[in-house]
Design a protein around this motif. Structure first.
Motif, PDB file in Angstrom:
ATOM      1  N   GLU A  10       6.293  -0.865  -5.900  1.00 34.63           N
ATOM      2  CA  GLU A  10       4.978  -0.263  -6.061  1.00 34.63           C
ATOM      3  C   GLU A  10       4.439   0.228  -4.721  1.00 34.63           C
ATOM      4  OE1 GLU A  10       3.375   0.186  -8.815  1.00 34.63           O
ATOM      5  OE2 GLU A  10       1.346   0.674  -8.173  1.00 34.63           O
ATOM      6  N   LYS A  11       3.934   1.443  -4.711  1.00 35.00           N
ATOM      7  CA  LYS A  11       3.297   1.925  -3.490  1.00 35.00           C
ATOM      8  C   LYS A  11       1.920   1.293  -3.382  1.00 35.00           C
ATOM      9  CE  LYS A  11       3.674   6.230  -2.221  1.00 35.00           C
ATOM     10  NZ  LYS A  11       3.429   7.694  -2.134  1.00 35.00           N
ATOM     11  N   ILE A  12       1.722   0.504  -2.362  1.00 36.78           N
ATOM     12  CA  ILE A  12       0.501  -0.274  -2.235  1.00 36.78           C
ATOM     13  C   ILE A  12      -0.571   0.506  -1.505  1.00 36.78           C
ATOM     14  CG2 ILE A  12      -0.480  -2.387  -1.238  1.00 36.78           C
ATOM     15  CD1 ILE A  12       2.349  -3.629  -1.641  1.00 36.78           C
ATOM     16  N   SER A  13      -0.190   1.172  -0.453  1.00 37.15           N
ATOM     17  CA  SER A  13      -1.203   1.873   0.342  1.00 37.15           C
ATOM     18  C   SER A  13      -0.541   2.955   1.161  1.00 37.15           C
ATOM     19  CB  SER A  13      -1.932   0.879   1.260  1.00 37.15           C
ATOM     20  OG  SER A  13      -2.922   1.544   2.008  1.00 37.15           O
ATOM     21  N   THR A  14      -1.322   3.940   1.502  1.00 38.27           N
ATOM     22  CA  THR A  14      -0.858   4.974   2.425  1.00 38.27           C
ATOM     23  C   THR A  14      -1.836   5.055   3.579  1.00 38.27           C
ATOM     24  OG1 THR A  14       0.135   6.236   0.631  1.00 38.27           O
ATOM     25  CG2 THR A  14      -0.263   7.389   2.692  1.00 38.27           C
ATOM     26  N   MET A  15      -1.303   4.942   4.752  1.00 39.89           N
ATOM     27  CA  MET A  15      -2.145   5.028   5.938  1.00 39.89           C
ATOM     28  C   MET A  15      -1.940   6.376   6.604  1.00 39.89           C
ATOM     29  SD  MET A  15      -1.727   1.254   7.601  1.00 39.89           S
ATOM     30  CE  MET A  15       0.059   1.377   7.721  1.00 39.89           C
ATOM     31  N   GLN A  16      -3.011   6.944   7.081  1.00 39.67           N
ATOM     32  CA  GLN A  16      -2.921   8.241   7.750  1.00 39.67           C
ATOM     33  C   GLN A  16      -2.460   8.087   9.186  1.00 39.67           C
ATOM     34  OE1 GLN A  16      -3.130  11.191   6.223  1.00 39.67           O
ATOM     35  NE2 GLN A  16      -3.252   9.910   4.409  1.00 39.67           N
ATOM     36  N   MET A  17      -2.641   6.912   9.712  1.00 42.06           N
ATOM     37  CA  MET A  17      -2.116   6.644  11.038  1.00 42.06           C
ATOM     38  C   MET A  17      -1.612   5.210  11.047  1.00 42.06           C
ATOM     39  SD  MET A  17      -5.682   6.313  13.170  1.00 42.06           S
ATOM     40  CE  MET A  17      -6.337   7.826  12.536  1.00 42.06           C
ATOM     41  N   LEU A  18      -0.819   4.909  12.020  1.00 38.01           N
ATOM     42  CA  LEU A  18      -0.186   3.603  12.041  1.00 38.01           C
ATOM     43  C   LEU A  18      -1.170   2.547  12.552  1.00 38.01           C
ATOM     44  CD1 LEU A  18       2.401   2.167  11.401  1.00 38.01           C
ATOM     45  CD2 LEU A  18       3.174   2.577  13.727  1.00 38.01           C
ATOM     46  N   ASP A  24      -3.437  -6.017   8.786  1.00 40.73           N
ATOM     47  CA  ASP A  24      -4.796  -5.785   8.306  1.00 40.73           C
ATOM     48  C   ASP A  24      -4.789  -5.286   6.869  1.00 40.73           C
ATOM     49  OD1 ASP A  24      -5.885  -6.602  10.667  1.00 40.73           O
ATOM     50  OD2 ASP A  24      -6.215  -4.584  11.464  1.00 40.73           O
ATOM     51  N   VAL A  25      -3.807  -4.442   6.550  1.00 42.30           N
ATOM     52  CA  VAL A  25      -3.692  -3.934   5.189  1.00 42.30           C
ATOM     53  C   VAL A  25      -3.300  -5.071   4.243  1.00 42.30           C
ATOM     54  CG1 VAL A  25      -2.487  -2.327   3.673  1.00 42.30           C
ATOM     55  CG2 VAL A  25      -3.094  -1.635   6.005  1.00 42.30           C
ATOM     56  N   MET A  26      -2.373  -5.892   4.686  1.00 38.56           N
ATOM     57  CA  MET A  26      -1.928  -7.019   3.863  1.00 38.56           C
ATOM     58  C   MET A  26      -3.071  -7.983   3.601  1.00 38.56           C
ATOM     59  SD  MET A  26       1.741  -7.712   5.622  1.00 38.56           S
ATOM     60  CE  MET A  26       1.762  -9.379   4.972  1.00 38.56           C
ATOM     61  N   LYS A  27      -3.905  -8.193   4.617  1.00 39.58           N
ATOM     62  CA  LYS A  27      -5.038  -9.109   4.467  1.00 39.58           C
ATOM     63  C   LYS A  27      -5.989  -8.605   3.397  1.00 39.58           C
ATOM     64  CE  LYS A  27      -6.475 -10.772   8.282  1.00 39.58           C
ATOM     65  NZ  LYS A  27      -7.117 -10.852   9.617  1.00 39.58           N
ATOM     66  N   HIS A  28      -6.125  -7.288   3.310  1.00 40.82           N
ATOM     67  CA  HIS A  28      -6.993  -6.677   2.305  1.00 40.82           C
ATOM     68  C   HIS A  28      -6.509  -7.032   0.899  1.00 40.82           C
ATOM     69  CE1 HIS A  28      -9.707  -3.742   0.521  1.00 40.82           C
ATOM     70  NE2 HIS A  28      -8.702  -3.232  -0.155  1.00 40.82           N
ATOM     71  N   TYR A  29      -5.209  -7.193   0.750  1.00 43.81           N
ATOM     72  CA  TYR A  29      -4.629  -7.519  -0.544  1.00 43.81           C
ATOM     73  C   TYR A  29      -4.262  -8.999  -0.651  1.00 43.81           C
ATOM     74  CZ  TYR A  29      -4.361  -2.526  -1.365  1.00 43.81           C
ATOM     75  OH  TYR A  29      -4.678  -1.200  -1.544  1.00 43.81           O
ATOM     76  N   ASN A  30      -4.847  -9.823   0.227  1.00 44.62           N
ATOM     77  CA  ASN A  30      -4.562 -11.257   0.226  1.00 44.62           C
ATOM     78  C   ASN A  30      -3.073 -11.544   0.354  1.00 44.62           C
ATOM     79  OD1 ASN A  30      -7.296 -12.033  -0.085  1.00 44.62           O
ATOM     80  ND2 ASN A  30      -7.175 -11.553  -2.254  1.00 44.62           N
ATOM     81  N   ASN A  31      -2.374 -10.682   1.074  1.00 43.13           N
ATOM     82  CA  ASN A  31      -0.939 -10.839   1.309  1.00 43.13           C
ATOM     83  C   ASN A  31      -0.127 -10.818   0.021  1.00 43.13           C
ATOM     84  OD1 ASN A  31      -1.573 -10.986   3.987  1.00 43.13           O
ATOM     85  ND2 ASN A  31      -1.145 -13.155   4.205  1.00 43.13           N
ATOM     86  N   LYS A  32      -0.701 -10.245  -1.037  1.00 42.38           N
ATOM     87  CA  LYS A  32       0.031 -10.172  -2.299  1.00 42.38           C
ATOM     88  C   LYS A  32       0.118  -8.724  -2.773  1.00 42.38           C
ATOM     89  CE  LYS A  32      -1.306 -14.744  -4.041  1.00 42.38           C
ATOM     90  NZ  LYS A  32      -1.999 -15.466  -5.140  1.00 42.38           N
ATOM     91  N   CYS A  33       1.204  -8.449  -3.449  1.00 42.12           N
ATOM     92  CA  CYS A  33       1.344  -7.142  -4.082  1.00 42.12           C
ATOM     93  C   CYS A  33       0.360  -7.054  -5.243  1.00 42.12           C
ATOM     94  CB  CYS A  33       2.771  -6.958  -4.581  1.00 42.12           C
ATOM     95  SG  CYS A  33       3.007  -5.469  -5.581  1.00 42.12           S
ATOM     96  N   PRO A  34      -0.489  -6.020  -5.296  1.00 45.53           N
ATOM     97  CA  PRO A  34      -1.450  -5.887  -6.394  1.00 45.53           C
ATOM     98  C   PRO A  34      -0.786  -5.579  -7.724  1.00 45.53           C
ATOM     99  CG  PRO A  34      -1.480  -3.931  -5.021  1.00 45.53           C
ATOM    100  CD  PRO A  34      -0.595  -4.938  -4.324  1.00 45.53           C
ATOM    101  N   SER A  35       0.467  -5.201  -7.696  1.00 50.75           N
ATOM    102  CA  SER A  35       1.173  -4.845  -8.925  1.00 50.75           C
ATOM    103  C   SER A  35       1.896  -6.040  -9.535  1.00 50.75           C
ATOM    104  CB  SER A  35       2.168  -3.729  -8.644  1.00 50.75           C
ATOM    105  OG  SER A  35       2.867  -3.392  -9.828  1.00 50.75           O
TER     106      SER A  35
END
Ligand SMILES: [Zn+2]
Length: 53
Positions: free
Chosen positions: A12-20, A25-36
């Motif tokens: 599953e594509k979890i997120s797309t970042m425009q810059m690296l 930080d992105v993982m923390k937003h998802y509680n280190n879990k795949c939302p799918s």
């Protein structure tokens, strides 16, 4: 340049970042879990597809 963060378990594509930014930080937003699939992810289980444009 954009970076796709993809779950290494279900693809599953979890997120797309425009810059690296910090992947952690992105993982923390998802509680280190795949939302799918709910799989707990570590940094190494993310697949980063970097596309240079
Ligand atoms: Zn997943």
């Amino acid at each position: 340049m954009s970076v796709d963060i993809t779950c290494g378990k279900c693809g599953e594509k979890i997120s797309t970042m425009q810059m690296l930014k910090s992947v952690k930080d992105v993982m923390k937003h998802y509680n280190n879990k795949c939302p799918s699939c709910g799989q707990v992810l570590s940094v190494t289980e993310f697949l980063l597809d970097v596309e240079k444009k």
